[in-house]
Design a protein around this motif. Structure first.
Motif, short mmCIF file in Angstrom:
data_model
loop_
_atom_site.label_atom_id
_atom_site.label_comp_id
_atom_site.label_asym_id
_atom_site.label_seq_id
_atom_site.Cartn_x
_atom_site.Cartn_y
_atom_site.Cartn_z
N GLY A 139 7.35 -0.75 -4.96
CA GLY A 139 7.64 0.68 -5.07
C GLY A 139 8.92 0.99 -5.80
O GLY A 139 9.09 2.10 -6.31
N LEU A 140 9.83 0.02 -5.87
CA LEU A 140 11.09 0.24 -6.58
C LEU A 140 10.84 0.60 -8.04
O LEU A 140 11.58 1.38 -8.64
CB LEU A 140 11.97 -1.01 -6.51
CG LEU A 140 12.55 -1.36 -5.15
CD1 LEU A 140 13.31 -2.66 -5.23
CD2 LEU A 140 13.46 -0.25 -4.67
N GLY A 141 9.77 0.03 -8.61
CA GLY A 141 9.44 0.31 -10.00
C GLY A 141 9.11 1.78 -10.20
O GLY A 141 9.51 2.39 -11.18
N LEU A 142 8.36 2.35 -9.25
CA LEU A 142 8.01 3.78 -9.35
C LEU A 142 9.22 4.65 -9.05
O LEU A 142 9.52 5.60 -9.77
CB LEU A 142 6.87 4.09 -8.37
CG LEU A 142 6.40 5.54 -8.32
CD1 LEU A 142 5.97 6.03 -9.70
CD2 LEU A 142 5.24 5.69 -7.34
N MET A 143 9.95 4.29 -8.00
CA MET A 143 11.11 5.09 -7.61
C MET A 143 12.18 5.09 -8.70
O MET A 143 12.79 6.11 -8.98
CB MET A 143 11.70 4.56 -6.30
CG MET A 143 12.86 5.39 -5.79
SD MET A 143 13.49 4.74 -4.24
CE MET A 143 14.97 5.75 -4.06
N GLY A 144 12.41 3.93 -9.32
CA GLY A 144 13.45 3.82 -10.35
C GLY A 144 12.89 3.94 -11.75
O GLY A 144 13.61 3.73 -12.72
N GLY A 145 11.61 4.27 -11.87
CA GLY A 145 10.99 4.38 -13.19
C GLY A 145 11.40 5.65 -13.92
O GLY A 145 12.10 6.51 -13.38
N ALA B 38 12.85 3.47 2.02
CA ALA B 38 13.49 2.82 3.17
C ALA B 38 14.41 1.69 2.71
O ALA B 38 15.55 1.57 3.19
CB ALA B 38 12.43 2.29 4.13
N VAL B 39 13.93 0.88 1.77
CA VAL B 39 14.71 -0.26 1.30
C VAL B 39 15.99 0.22 0.61
O VAL B 39 17.09 -0.29 0.88
CB VAL B 39 13.87 -1.14 0.33
CG1 VAL B 39 14.76 -2.15 -0.39
CG2 VAL B 39 12.76 -1.84 1.08
N LYS C 174 0.82 -1.20 0.00
CA LYS C 174 0.00 0.00 0.00
C LYS C 174 0.86 1.26 0.00
O LYS C 174 0.58 2.22 -0.70
CB LYS C 174 -0.91 -0.02 1.24
CG LYS C 174 -2.08 0.95 1.16
CD LYS C 174 -3.00 0.73 2.36
CE LYS C 174 -4.02 1.83 2.48
NZ LYS C 174 -4.74 1.73 3.77
N TYR C 175 1.92 1.21 0.79
CA TYR C 175 2.82 2.37 0.89
C TYR C 175 4.10 2.09 0.11
O TYR C 175 5.20 2.30 0.62
CB TYR C 175 3.12 2.68 2.35
CG TYR C 175 1.91 3.15 3.13
CD1 TYR C 175 1.55 4.50 3.13
CD2 TYR C 175 1.11 2.25 3.81
CE1 TYR C 175 0.42 4.92 3.80
CE2 TYR C 175 -0.02 2.67 4.49
CZ TYR C 175 -0.36 4.01 4.49
OH TYR C 175 -1.48 4.44 5.16
N HIS C 176 3.94 1.61 -1.13
CA HIS C 176 5.09 1.05 -1.84
C HIS C 176 6.23 2.04 -2.06
O HIS C 176 7.38 1.69 -1.90
CB HIS C 176 4.66 0.42 -3.16
CG HIS C 176 3.94 1.35 -4.09
ND1 HIS C 176 2.61 1.64 -3.94
CD2 HIS C 176 4.36 2.04 -5.16
CE1 HIS C 176 2.25 2.47 -4.91
NE2 HIS C 176 3.29 2.74 -5.65
N LEU C 177 5.91 3.31 -2.39
CA LEU C 177 7.01 4.25 -2.68
C LEU C 177 7.80 4.57 -1.41
O LEU C 177 9.04 4.58 -1.42
CB LEU C 177 6.45 5.54 -3.29
CG LEU C 177 7.50 6.58 -3.69
CD1 LEU C 177 8.46 6.02 -4.73
CD2 LEU C 177 6.84 7.84 -4.22
N VAL C 178 7.09 4.78 -0.32
CA VAL C 178 7.75 5.07 0.95
C VAL C 178 8.60 3.87 1.38
O VAL C 178 9.75 4.03 1.83
CB VAL C 178 6.71 5.43 2.03
CG1 VAL C 178 7.38 5.63 3.37
CG2 VAL C 178 5.95 6.67 1.62
N ALA C 179 8.05 2.67 1.19
CA ALA C 179 8.80 1.46 1.54
C ALA C 179 10.06 1.37 0.68
O ALA C 179 11.13 0.99 1.18
CB ALA C 179 7.92 0.23 1.32
N ALA C 180 9.95 1.76 -0.59
CA ALA C 180 11.11 1.71 -1.48
C ALA C 180 12.20 2.66 -1.01
O ALA C 180 13.39 2.31 -1.03
CB ALA C 180 10.70 2.05 -2.91
#
Lengths: 253, 160
Positions: free
Chosen positions: A75-81, A19-20, A11-17
């Motif tokens: 979320g990595l897909g959005l962050m690194g997209g 952190a990761v 649900k919070y994929h970008l925020v989680a990304a």
């Protein structure tokens, strides 16, 4: 319990990304400082770490987006997209030396044409060496060696088979990934330590993701110069490959 | 305000992309022609003018600098979402073509650069840190081989 945790990460994929990736950067810089004594730059290790994770993610899910196919890391897909990547690339231009760009401008344009041509010839030549004789197949694989976007666009224009299009995408991906890894390791050898050679490097290699990551791992200050020329590369490739270069291949074969 | 910087950056990006799209349409190619590069030039130009007029507040700059600093983490996220498996299961043609394109491209860099410019970023202490000994170059050619061996072991999983 675990299920609700996964749901939360999704649900919070970008925020989680964030952190990761932050954690991955910490680990990479720790390895850089303690295991290589700063000889291998932290960002280079982080990028290699990312690629290894992408391999693991792709191999376990069978998806096409590396680790971001794992629900936990979507979320990595959005962050690194493309969207955030381009925004960050443009931001690196802040503080760039305009004089440097003006001085290298012409050489950068030459590098662009030479880069597209040399990659195309390399890819097409390898295709011929492996027994391809159809000009459409040779052009598509050659275009794939330009970038993994030029390959499928060219293949679609010329009506290449999906197998050949897949090969051309793979060739472009190999180029992009190898550039990420090889650039910091060969930087000194090829004199990649100033804005001018960075602009020429960007024009010659062109695959934006590879150039951007490779320069980031070499010296972050070079990123805007290389990225500037590299962003014109795919457009030039799409312009040349299905037209002039295809006609040239057909004339030769 | 920080948002002014972010908005300036975003505005340059959108303007650059629009121009890149129009250029692509004009040349009849289905692609954005250098939109990001144009956006970079716009940002350099506009922030230059603002700085000269003393209208570039620190908080505005920090809105741009934040994304500048986020660049490497974003690249790491990008690396983690690449289709690495496909790259190394494309077969020998794809592998050799990709490797050859990179090797030739890298080899041509010193040729096109010509005489070393005096303004190399050498004086910076960071620059020394980021350099690598030439012996590491052998790792370069080793890298794809290493990845291919991983691929070989994963091939059965692909052919199910």
């Amino acid at each position: 319990m675990i299920e609700s945790l996964v749901q939360l990460f999704d649900k919070y994929h970008l925020v989680a990304a964030f952190a990761v990736i932050g954690l991955a950067m910490y680990v990479a810089y720790w390895i850089s400082n303690n295991l290589t004594h700063g000889k291998l730059h932290g960002s280079a290790i982080a990028i290699i770490l990312g690629l290894v994770l992408a391999y693991v993610g792709g191999a376990t899910t069978g998806g096409s987006k590396g680790l971001s196919d794992v629900t936990l890391f979507s979320g990595l897909g959005l962050m690194g997209g493309g969207m955030l990547r381009d925004l960050a690339i443009i931001a690196t231009a802040y503080g760039v030396n305009l004089k440097e760009i003006r001085q290298t401008g012409f050489r950068g344009v030459v590098a662009l044409f030479v880069g597209v041509l040399i990659s195309f010839i390399a890819g097409g030549g390898v295709a011929i060496a492996f027994g391809y004789t159809d000009p459409v197949d040779i052009t598509t694989i050659g275009a794939g060696a330009v970038t993994y976007i030029v390959g499928p666009v060219t293949g679609a224009t010329l009506g290449a088979s999906s197998e050949v299009v897949a090969l051309s995408i793979a060739a472009g991906l190999v180029k992009s990934i190898l550039t990420m890894v090889a650039t910091p390791m060969t930087a000194r050898l090829i004199g990649l330590d100033n804005p001018r050679s960075a602009m020429i490097f960007g024009g010659l290699i062109g695959t934006t993701s590879g150039v951007a990551a490779g320069l980031a791992a070499t010296d972050a200050r070079l990123v805007p110069y290389g990225a500037m020329t590299a962003t014109f590369y795919t457009g030039l490739g799409i312009l040349l490959a299905p037209t002039v270069l295809f006609l040239a291949v057909r004339a030769v074969m | 305000m920080v948002i002014y910087g972010v908005a300036l950056l975003a505005g340059c990006m959108m303007a650059g992309l629009v121009i890149g799209d129009l250029l692509g349409e004009m040349l009849n190619i289905d692609s954005n022609l250098g939109g990001v590069g144009i956006a970079m030039l716009l940002l350099i130009f506009i922030t230059g003018v603002l700085k000269d007029r003393g209208k570039m507040a620190d908080s505005t700059a920090s809105g741009i600098n934040f994304w500048n600093a986020m660049y490497i983490p974003i690249v790491v996220a990008m690396a983690a979402s690449q289709n690495v498996v496909a790259a190394f299961s494309g077969g020998m043609v794809a592998l050799v073509a990709g490797v050859l394109a990179v090797v030739l491209g890298l080899a041509l860099v010193p040729l096109l650069t010509g005489k070393r410019p005096e303004n190399a970023l050498e004086d910076d202490p960071l620059a020394g840190e980021t350099r690598y000994t030439p012996t590491r170059a052998s790792v370069t050619t080793g890298a794809p081989v290493l990845d291919r061996s991983r691929h070989t072991s994963s091939t059965p999983a692909h052919k199910h």
